[in-house]
Design an enzyme around this catalytic site. Structure first.
Site, PDB file in Angstrom:
ATOM      1  N   CYS A  73      18.436 -10.538  -4.423  1.00  0.00           N
ATOM      2  CA  CYS A  73      17.227 -10.557  -5.260  1.00  0.00           C
ATOM      3  C   CYS A  73      17.620 -10.456  -6.731  1.00  0.00           C
ATOM      4  CB  CYS A  73      16.328  -9.382  -4.881  1.00  0.00           C
ATOM      5  SG  CYS A  73      14.985  -9.137  -6.025  1.00  0.00           S
ATOM      6  N   CYS A  79      14.041  -3.362 -10.595  1.00  0.00           N
ATOM      7  CA  CYS A  79      12.762  -3.140  -9.906  1.00  0.00           C
ATOM      8  C   CYS A  79      12.851  -1.892  -9.033  1.00  0.00           C
ATOM      9  CB  CYS A  79      12.477  -4.366  -9.056  1.00  0.00           C
ATOM     10  SG  CYS A  79      11.199  -4.145  -7.829  1.00  0.00           S
ATOM     11  N   CYS A 160       9.454 -12.211  -4.540  1.00  0.00           N
ATOM     12  CA  CYS A 160       9.809 -10.902  -4.006  1.00  0.00           C
ATOM     13  C   CYS A 160      10.126 -11.085  -2.522  1.00  0.00           C
ATOM     14  CB  CYS A 160       8.637  -9.951  -4.200  1.00  0.00           C
ATOM     15  SG  CYS A 160       8.867  -8.411  -3.321  1.00  0.00           S
ATOM     16  N   GLN A 284      -1.329   0.330   7.633  1.00  0.00           N
ATOM     17  CA  GLN A 284       0.130   0.302   7.495  1.00  0.00           C
ATOM     18  C   GLN A 284       0.568  -1.006   6.847  1.00  0.00           C
ATOM     19  OE1 GLN A 284       2.277   2.624   7.939  1.00  0.00           O
ATOM     20  NE2 GLN A 284       1.368   4.113   9.319  1.00  0.00           N
ATOM     21  N   TYR A 313      -5.699  12.521  10.204  1.00  0.00           N
ATOM     22  CA  TYR A 313      -5.361  11.522   9.173  1.00  0.00           C
ATOM     23  C   TYR A 313      -5.396  10.127   9.805  1.00  0.00           C
ATOM     24  CZ  TYR A 313      -3.360  15.847   7.317  1.00  0.00           C
ATOM     25  OH  TYR A 313      -3.159  17.139   6.920  1.00  0.00           O
ATOM     26  N   GLU A 334     -10.462  11.821   8.881  1.00  0.00           N
ATOM     27  CA  GLU A 334      -9.948  11.036   7.752  1.00  0.00           C
ATOM     28  C   GLU A 334     -10.792  11.340   6.516  1.00  0.00           C
ATOM     29  OE1 GLU A 334      -7.537   8.700   6.833  1.00  0.00           O
ATOM     30  OE2 GLU A 334      -8.661   8.602   4.970  1.00  0.00           O
ATOM     31  N   ASP A 383      -0.567  12.266  11.355  1.00  0.00           N
ATOM     32  CA  ASP A 383       0.074  11.221  10.527  1.00  0.00           C
ATOM     33  C   ASP A 383      -0.346  11.419   9.069  1.00  0.00           C
ATOM     34  OD1 ASP A 383       1.307   8.969   9.573  1.00  0.00           O
ATOM     35  OD2 ASP A 383       0.018   7.534  10.594  1.00  0.00           O
ATOM     36  N   CYS A 410       5.888   9.821   6.733  1.00  0.00           N
ATOM     37  CA  CYS A 410       6.599   8.902   5.834  1.00  0.00           C
ATOM     38  C   CYS A 410       7.446   9.713   4.858  1.00  0.00           C
ATOM     39  CB  CYS A 410       5.624   8.002   5.098  1.00  0.00           C
ATOM     40  SG  CYS A 410       4.378   8.906   4.195  1.00  0.00           S
TER      41      CYS A 410
HETATM   42  C1  LIG Z   1      -0.137   7.886   6.372  1.00  0.00           C
HETATM   43  S1  LIG Z   1      -1.847   7.471   6.436  1.00  0.00           S
HETATM   44  C2  LIG Z   1      -2.080   7.330   8.179  1.00  0.00           C
HETATM   45  C3  LIG Z   1      -3.223   6.482   8.613  1.00  0.00           C
HETATM   46  C4  LIG Z   1      -3.294   6.085  10.078  1.00  0.00           C
HETATM   47  N1  LIG Z   1      -2.818   7.099  10.970  1.00  0.00           N
HETATM   48  C5  LIG Z   1      -2.598   4.771  10.315  1.00  0.00           C
HETATM   49  O1  LIG Z   1      -1.523   4.724  10.913  1.00  0.00           O
HETATM   50  O2  LIG Z   1      -3.119   3.734   9.868  1.00  0.00           O
HETATM   51  C6  LIG Z   1      -2.574   8.976   5.959  1.00  0.00           C
HETATM   52  C7  LIG Z   1      -4.097   8.958   5.923  1.00  0.00           C
HETATM   53  O3  LIG Z   1      -4.530  10.285   5.618  1.00  0.00           O
HETATM   54  C8  LIG Z   1      -5.661  10.228   4.760  1.00  0.00           C
HETATM   55  N2  LIG Z   1      -5.725  11.547   4.105  1.00  0.00           N
HETATM   56  C9  LIG Z   1      -5.024  11.993   3.034  1.00  0.00           C
HETATM   57  N3  LIG Z   1      -5.276  13.300   2.807  1.00  0.00           N
HETATM   58  C10 LIG Z   1      -6.146  13.696   3.756  1.00  0.00           C
HETATM   59  C11 LIG Z   1      -6.786  14.934   4.066  1.00  0.00           C
HETATM   60  N4  LIG Z   1      -6.544  16.025   3.335  1.00  0.00           N
HETATM   61  N5  LIG Z   1      -7.607  14.986   5.120  1.00  0.00           N
HETATM   62  C12 LIG Z   1      -7.859  13.878   5.865  1.00  0.00           C
HETATM   63  N6  LIG Z   1      -7.275  12.678   5.634  1.00  0.00           N
HETATM   64  C13 LIG Z   1      -6.445  12.587   4.597  1.00  0.00           C
HETATM   65  C14 LIG Z   1      -5.391   9.022   3.883  1.00  0.00           C
HETATM   66  O4  LIG Z   1      -6.572   8.518   3.345  1.00  0.00           O
HETATM   67  C15 LIG Z   1      -4.712   8.062   4.884  1.00  0.00           C
HETATM   68  O5  LIG Z   1      -5.689   7.245   5.497  1.00  0.00           O
END
Ligand SMILES: C[S@@+](CC[C@H](N)C(=O)[O-])C[C@H]1O[C@@H](n2cnc3c(N)ncnc32)[C@H](O)[C@@H]1O
Length: 452
Positions: A73, A79, A160, A284, A313, A334, A383, A410
């Site tokens: 790249c 970057c 990219c 994702q 989440y 969420e 998550d 992550c």
């Molecule tokens: C890493 S993503 C995971 C989403 C889902 N599990 C997926 O695989 O598509 C984390 C998610 O947590 C939400 N989030 C962040 N802080 C939060 C909180 N305090 N309570 C509830 N959800 C939250 C974000 O909006 C996001 O959608």
């Protein structure tokens, strides 16, 4: 201090850290050197010295690693998108596995062996979401690109290697429209001008494309023409949205969306399910790997029809739907309301009737479900965003002690921090990195825990 700023040294790289950076020692003093690989002999310049460690810049690779490759790249060095394009792909997978293993060894009581990283067969053009900052070059011409590493300087990109190709073409077309029509560009310092970001989302399986223009204002000059020209050239665009962001902030998108074309969402397919994706909902960025990730989670959880599952989440409910097939009921929690609406519609769209989605902060909603509503889960799927779990939720999980936990993260650092607390009652059965972000330092990890 055994090292001095602005001085050159020759070092051996003894390991790679969990952001891919090389680690060397001079008289026991740790130095972090980006773009270097374990086993290499490198001439470095010390650029920053702190009390416990220093940072160096590689000036010359005296003895290269056999895993070093020439970056493919042009903008790689400047970057911030990729961090490991100088390393053979298979070796990047091992680096991620080793980095998680070091964190496990440092933090957990049980030094469980981290499994091999799940590879992506074709780790190119994998991102389905792009957020291009729009700015002006030195001559005052509008440009789009990526922010140079750790700065707000925009580097124009030709192609990219991790972004979806369709989204790159679309963003460049919109830039030409902006130039042709003299539409103003947002200036961060002066806080004036209109166009801030061009955001694209692509449904990899459906080929549906969403275009979002993030603007500092409410109207885009020649909006109708923009819509017409985009649709003529890109028939796969199913949704064009204005996102209003008039705040002085680093957050890319504002809260308000106005549809210019379409219903304000696109669809994508993951596994057996179809998903609606809105501008603000988390989805994702690498759906090919996400499908593998979810399947590993479902398999590990080995859910039965008597099980109540909490999906903390849950975003647009992707994992909830994957798990719903095997469970009695799934509760998704969420914080983003738009994502919860998507999750509810996704359940309907897929004729799933054993899910319930709750908008709110996991810390409060989990507490309410368990302690007030007395709904006790058999399995919890977790998550969270990078900061990991809050203490109250960990206490609540330990209190109700569901028989199984699946924790996807992550951020391996906060993951092991939380696992160390959960270890009190749980045996960690699996820790497995999944390469969601090939050639970047980022490392997604899935873990499975069983009540002792
Ligand atoms: C890493 S993503 C995971 C989403 C889902 N599990 C997926 O695989 O598509 C984390 C998610 O947590 C939400 N989030 C962040 N802080 C939060 C909180 N305090 N309570 C509830 N959800 C939250 C974000 O909006 C996001 O959608």
């Amino acid at each position: 201090m055994p090292v001095e700023k602005n001085k050159e040294y020759v070092v051996e790289i003894m390991d790679n850290g969990f952001e891919g950076e090389g680690i060397a020692k001079i008289d026991g003093f740790t130095i972090f050197i980006p773009n270097t690989i374990k086993g290499e002999k490198v001439k470095i310049l010390i650029v920053k010295v702190l009390k416990s460690h220093a940072f160096g810049k590689a000036l010359e690779i005296i003895k290269p690693s056999k895993y070093r490759k020439t970056s493919d790249c042009e903008t790689y060095k400047r970057c911030g998108g990729c961090d490991l394009r100088h390393v053979e792909y298979n070796e990047t997978l091992k680096m991620k596995q080793n980095a998680v293993q070091s964190l496990v060894n440092k933090t957990l009581k049980e030094k469980i062996e981290v499994e091999e990283t799940v590879e992506m067969e074709n780790p190119l053009f994998y991102r389905n979401k792009a957020q291009y900052p729009v700015g002006l070059d030195k001559e005052g011409n509008p440009i789009i690109g990526v922010f140079a590493n750790r700065t707000h300087e925009i580097i124009p990109i030709k192609e990219c290697l991790i972004q979806n190709k369709a989204s790159q073409k679309l963003a460049k077309f919109v830039l030409e429209f902006i130039k042709k029509n003299g539409i103003s560009i947002y200036d961060e310092k002066a806080r004036k001008g209109l166009i801030r970001h061009i955001v694209t989302k692509v449904g990899i399986k459906t080929n549906e494309v969403m275009l979002v223009l993030v603007i500092n204002g409410r109207e885009i000059p020649k909006e109708d023409e923009l819509v017409k020209e985009v649709l003529e050239k890109f028939p796969n665009v199913k949704s064009i949205v204005k996102n209003i962001n008039t705040k002085n902030t680093n957050v890319i998108m504002g809260k308000e969306n106005i549809n210019l074309y379409g219903n304000g969402y696109i669809r994508d397919i993951l596994g057996d399910y179809e998903f609606k994706i809105s501008p603000l909902s988390f989805y994702q960025v690498n759906p090919v790997q996400a499908e593998k990730l979810y399947n590993i989670g479902v398999e590990a959880a080995d859910i039965s029809k008597a099980d109540i599952v909490f999906d903390l989440y849950c975003g647009i409910g992707a994992i909830s739907l994957f798990m719903s097939k095997y469970a009695k009921k799934v509760y998704g929690i969420e914080i983003v309301e738009e994502a919860v609406k998507d999750a509810e519609e996704n359940a309907k769209l897929n004729k799933v009737d054993n899910t319930e989605f709750i908008a709110g902060d996991v810390e409060e909603v989990l507490d309410d479900l368990i302690n007030n509503k007395k709904i006790i889960p058999d399995i919890i799927m977790i998550d969270p965003p990078r900061k990991g779990l809050d203490n109250k939720s960990i206490e609540n999980i330990l209190k109700v002690s569901p028989k199984k936990l699946v924790y996807i993260s992550c951020n391996p650092a906060t993951l092991v921090r939380d696992l160390a607390k959960l270890e009190e009652k749980y045996e960690i059965k699996m820790i497995k990195p999944v390469d969601m972000f090939p050639f970047s330092k980022h490392c997604e990890v899935i873990t499975f825990l069983k009540l002792k």
